[in-house]
Design a protein around this motif. Structure first.
Motif, PDB file in Angstrom:
ATOM      1  N   ASP A 129       8.780 -64.664 -16.976  1.00  0.00           N
ATOM      2  CA  ASP A 129       9.630 -65.730 -17.580  1.00  0.00           C
ATOM      3  C   ASP A 129       8.213 -65.786 -18.444  1.00  0.00           C
ATOM      4  O   ASP A 129       7.094 -66.456 -18.460  1.00  0.00           O
ATOM      5  CB  ASP A 129      10.033 -66.398 -16.405  1.00  0.00           C
ATOM      6  N   ARG A 130       8.591 -65.105 -19.837  1.00  0.00           N
ATOM      7  CA  ARG A 130       7.075 -65.530 -21.021  1.00  0.00           C
ATOM      8  C   ARG A 130       7.184 -67.065 -21.270  1.00  0.00           C
ATOM      9  O   ARG A 130       6.171 -67.913 -21.779  1.00  0.00           O
ATOM     10  CB  ARG A 130       8.253 -64.202 -22.047  1.00  0.00           C
ATOM     11  N   MET A 131       8.326 -67.799 -21.748  1.00  0.00           N
ATOM     12  CA  MET A 131       8.507 -69.516 -21.491  1.00  0.00           C
ATOM     13  C   MET A 131       7.983 -70.401 -19.859  1.00  0.00           C
ATOM     14  O   MET A 131       7.253 -71.158 -20.553  1.00  0.00           O
ATOM     15  CB  MET A 131      10.325 -69.622 -22.061  1.00  0.00           C
ATOM     16  N   ALA A 132       8.745 -69.487 -19.425  1.00  0.00           N
ATOM     17  CA  ALA A 132       7.760 -70.522 -17.945  1.00  0.00           C
ATOM     18  C   ALA A 132       6.093 -69.710 -18.014  1.00  0.00           C
ATOM     19  O   ALA A 132       5.419 -71.217 -17.649  1.00  0.00           O
ATOM     20  CB  ALA A 132       8.108 -70.031 -16.705  1.00  0.00           C
ATOM     21  N   PHE A 133       5.852 -69.069 -18.160  1.00  0.00           N
ATOM     22  CA  PHE A 133       4.388 -68.648 -18.420  1.00  0.00           C
ATOM     23  C   PHE A 133       3.971 -69.585 -19.589  1.00  0.00           C
ATOM     24  O   PHE A 133       2.869 -70.310 -18.898  1.00  0.00           O
ATOM     25  CB  PHE A 133       4.105 -67.173 -18.544  1.00  0.00           C
ATOM     26  N   LYS A 134       4.244 -69.709 -20.243  1.00  0.00           N
ATOM     27  CA  LYS A 134       3.460 -70.079 -22.101  1.00  0.00           C
ATOM     28  C   LYS A 134       3.586 -72.247 -21.209  1.00  0.00           C
ATOM     29  O   LYS A 134       2.734 -72.583 -21.173  1.00  0.00           O
ATOM     30  CB  LYS A 134       4.715 -70.821 -22.949  1.00  0.00           C
ATOM     31  N   GLN A 135       4.744 -72.193 -20.297  1.00  0.00           N
ATOM     32  CA  GLN A 135       4.508 -73.621 -20.459  1.00  0.00           C
ATOM     33  C   GLN A 135       3.480 -73.720 -18.607  1.00  0.00           C
ATOM     34  O   GLN A 135       2.575 -75.224 -18.841  1.00  0.00           O
ATOM     35  CB  GLN A 135       6.088 -74.134 -19.719  1.00  0.00           C
ATOM     36  N   TYR A 136       2.850 -73.826 -17.646  1.00  0.00           N
ATOM     37  CA  TYR A 136       2.533 -72.968 -17.144  1.00  0.00           C
ATOM     38  C   TYR A 136       0.649 -74.093 -17.684  1.00  0.00           C
ATOM     39  O   TYR A 136      -0.130 -74.054 -16.895  1.00  0.00           O
ATOM     40  CB  TYR A 136       3.136 -72.392 -15.853  1.00  0.00           C
ATOM     41  N   VAL A 137       0.769 -71.923 -18.375  1.00  0.00           N
ATOM     42  CA  VAL A 137      -0.598 -72.057 -18.681  1.00  0.00           C
ATOM     43  C   VAL A 137      -0.806 -73.115 -19.534  1.00  0.00           C
ATOM     44  O   VAL A 137      -1.891 -74.075 -19.773  1.00  0.00           O
ATOM     45  CB  VAL A 137      -0.705 -71.130 -19.783  1.00  0.00           C
ATOM     46  N   ARG A 138       0.385 -74.058 -20.472  1.00  0.00           N
ATOM     47  CA  ARG A 138      -0.627 -75.161 -20.935  1.00  0.00           C
ATOM     48  C   ARG A 138      -0.624 -76.430 -19.788  1.00  0.00           C
ATOM     49  O   ARG A 138      -1.307 -77.475 -20.281  1.00  0.00           O
ATOM     50  CB  ARG A 138       1.007 -75.449 -21.734  1.00  0.00           C
ATOM     51  N   ASN A 139       0.021 -76.138 -19.297  1.00  0.00           N
ATOM     52  CA  ASN A 139      -0.287 -77.283 -18.358  1.00  0.00           C
ATOM     53  C   ASN A 139      -1.734 -77.497 -17.336  1.00  0.00           C
ATOM     54  O   ASN A 139      -1.536 -78.746 -16.634  1.00  0.00           O
ATOM     55  CB  ASN A 139       0.750 -77.556 -16.986  1.00  0.00           C
TER      56      ASN A 139
END
Ligand SMILES: C[S@@+](CC[C@H](N)C(=O)[O-])C[C@H]1O[C@@H](n2cnc3c(N)ncnc32)[C@H](O)[C@@H]1O
Length: 193
Positions: A129-139
Motif C-alpha cells: 500500500d503505497r499511500m500507507a507506506f508514505k504515511q508510516y515513513v513520515r511518522n
C-alpha cells in the motif's frame, strides 16, 4: 496439504522451535506457505537483519503489515530484540477464519498515523500500500528502514519494492542488501542521510 503444513508450523511454534520452522522445506510448500508468510528467510538473513539493527544503534524492530507475525516471532526468538507488529482489520484477525497469530498486533487507525519507536528499525515485508507506506515513513523519526520484496524476475509485486522504494524526498539512501536464500526476494536496508 495446506492444513498439514499449517499444523506443523503451529505445533513447532507451541514447542518454541523457531529454528525448526525456519528450516522447513517451504520451497515445495508454495503456495501454501504464502498463506502464513510470503518469504521464508534463512539464518544468514536473520544475522544480516540483526547486524543492521545493532550497527545503527537501534534496539528492536517494528514490522508494518506483519500479517500473522511468523517471521517477526522467529526473528524475536533468534535475536532477543524487541519486535512489534502493526496490522489493520482487527475483525478479520480476531475472527475464527483468520490464520493463527504468532505475535500480538497493534492495529493502525485509518490514517495510519501511529507513533513509531524511533529506536526500532522499520520493516515492510511484502507490503502493498503505497499511500500507507508514505504515511508510516513520515511518522517514523528513526534511521533504518528495511524493505523485503521481489527483485528483478521474481514475478511478484509489492509496493514499496526493495530497489524502487520511491521515498518522498532524497534523505533515504540504500545502505546494504541481501537476497533471501536464492529466491530473488531481497532485503534492502535504507538509512537516513
Ligand atoms: C501481502 S501481506 C504480507 C504479510 C506479511 N508481512 C508477510 O510477509 O507474510 C500484506 C499485509 O499488510 C497488511 N496491511 C495492509 N495495509 C496496511 C496498513 N495500512 N497498515 C498495516 N498493515 C497493513 C495487510 O493486512 C496484510 O496482512
Amino acid at each position: 496439504m495446506e492444513q498439514e503444513f499449517k499444523n506443523t508450523v503451529i505445533t513447532l511454534y507451541k514447542q518454541n522451535k523457531w529454528k525448526e520452522i525456519l528450516d522447513l522445506d517451504n520451497e515445495h510448500m508454495e503456495p501454501f506457505a504464502k498463506n502464513i508468510l510470503w518469504v521464508w528467510p534463512s539464518l544468514e538473513n536473520f544475522d544480516f537483519m540483526k547486524k543492521l539493527i545493532i550497527e545503527n544503534g537501534l534496539f528492536g524492530l517494528t514490522s508494518i503489515g506483519c500479517g500473522c507475525g511468523l517471521l517477526e516471532w522467529m526473528f524475536k526468538e533468534y535475536s532477543n530484540l524487541n519486535v512489534i507488529g502493526y496490522e489493520i482489520n482487527r475483525e478479520w484477525w480476531t475472527s475464527k477464519y483468520s490464520v493463527p497469530m504468532f505475535i500480538d498486533h497493534i492495529y493502525s487507525n485509518q490514517e495510519n498515523k501511529v507513533e513509531l519507536n524511533s529506536k526500532y528499525a522499520l520493516l515492510f515485508c511484502y507490503f502493498n500500500d503505497r499511500m500507507a507506506f508514505k504515511q508510516y515513513v513520515r511518522n517514523y523519526n528513526g534511521s533504518l528502514v528495511l524493505i523485503i520484496g521481489p527483485g528483478e524476475g521474481r514475478g511478484t509485486h509489492t509496493d514499496p519494492q526493495p530497489f524502487r522504494p520511491n521515498f518522498e524526498g532524497n534523505s533515504w539512501v540504500l545502505y546494504d542488501y541481501q537476497e533471501v536464500k536464492n529466491t530473488k526476494d531481497f532485503i534492502a536496508a535504507y538509512i537516513k542521510h
